[in-house]
Design an enzyme around this catalytic site. Sequence first.
Site, mmCIF file in Angstrom:
data_model
loop_
_atom_site.group_PDB
_atom_site.id
_atom_site.type_symbol
_atom_site.label_atom_id
_atom_site.label_comp_id
_atom_site.label_asym_id
_atom_site.label_seq_id
_atom_site.Cartn_x
_atom_site.Cartn_y
_atom_site.Cartn_z
ATOM 1 N N HIS A 99 0.854 -1.192 0.000
ATOM 2 C CA HIS A 99 0.000 0.000 0.000
ATOM 3 C C HIS A 99 0.891 1.244 0.000
ATOM 4 O O HIS A 99 1.623 1.472 -0.958
ATOM 5 C CB HIS A 99 -0.934 -0.049 1.206
ATOM 6 C CG HIS A 99 -2.095 0.896 1.124
ATOM 7 N ND1 HIS A 99 -2.524 1.478 -0.043
ATOM 8 C CD2 HIS A 99 -2.944 1.377 2.089
ATOM 9 C CE1 HIS A 99 -3.566 2.248 0.188
ATOM 10 N NE2 HIS A 99 -3.830 2.214 1.483
ATOM 11 N N HIS A 129 -1.679 -3.115 -11.402
ATOM 12 C CA HIS A 129 -2.669 -2.651 -10.433
ATOM 13 C C HIS A 129 -3.949 -3.430 -10.669
ATOM 14 O O HIS A 129 -4.362 -3.621 -11.818
ATOM 15 C CB HIS A 129 -2.925 -1.148 -10.580
ATOM 16 C CG HIS A 129 -3.612 -0.532 -9.403
ATOM 17 N ND1 HIS A 129 -4.950 -0.738 -9.127
ATOM 18 C CD2 HIS A 129 -3.149 0.282 -8.419
ATOM 19 C CE1 HIS A 129 -5.274 -0.074 -8.031
ATOM 20 N NE2 HIS A 129 -4.218 0.547 -7.580
ATOM 21 N N ASP A 157 2.784 4.197 -7.933
ATOM 22 C CA ASP A 157 3.943 4.017 -7.054
ATOM 23 C C ASP A 157 5.252 4.200 -7.825
ATOM 24 O O ASP A 157 6.214 4.758 -7.297
ATOM 25 C CB ASP A 157 3.907 2.631 -6.405
ATOM 26 C CG ASP A 157 2.704 2.452 -5.498
ATOM 27 O OD1 ASP A 157 2.414 3.387 -4.737
ATOM 28 O OD2 ASP A 157 2.058 1.389 -5.559
#
Length: 248
Positions: free
Chosen positions: A99, A137, A185
């Site tokens: 996360h 993702h 990310d």
Amino acid sequence: RTVAATARGLIATFVDALPRRDGAPPGPAEGSIAARLWPRLTAQPADAHAVATLDTALVLLIDHGLAASTVTARAAASARAHPYAVVSAALGAVEGPLHGAASGLAHRMLTDVLERGAGPVVAEHLRAGRRLPGLGHRLYRTTDPRAQVLFERLADVPGAAPALAAAHAVTETAATHLPLPANVDLALATLSVATAMPPEAGETIFAVARTAGWIAHALEEYEERALRVRVTGRYEGPPPPVPPPSLR
């Protein structure tokens, strides 16, 4: 109004409580959250394009549906926890490497790519059976739109070209093995590498930004029936032992 005011003070305090990395003495809090956060993440001078890109990252990360930390925040708000407790609960979920801490892993991978090239680094991850940080993702089969926007903004940041090239090289090299697009990310790690931020900077940016989203979700949850967020479990293990007749 009270909860919203609490959020404004909490986010500002998160930022202003961080030590500065540029060596300047602490002074009165002035400017936007992005401008105040910048010298606490890097010693590089605050370039207008770079600070604008950081501001873009903060906006992009405010909310992203019912992510793990957001569900945690809503569960706490459902139990009528106060805003500080709601954010504290959500921060516990953010720390996970899948996360909020994911950008730190991507940061370390990009610095490795800049030293050794994308081919050896990607191959090393695949041989070890490790997932490539910053790729793929569960919500996006193609490009993560947040990453696309951030990469476009990074193109205007002076000195970001090597980090951008490394990120694109990782995506292209990995595509020959796994069709995994870049996610936010990786874009966040590209920002932190390009601007000489530490690996954990991405998690800090994420937490500061998402605090606004958590409070927004808490405001919604406070209007719902209390304890609405309650998952029901069903036991599927072996049956408990039957006591002997003498004990029944």
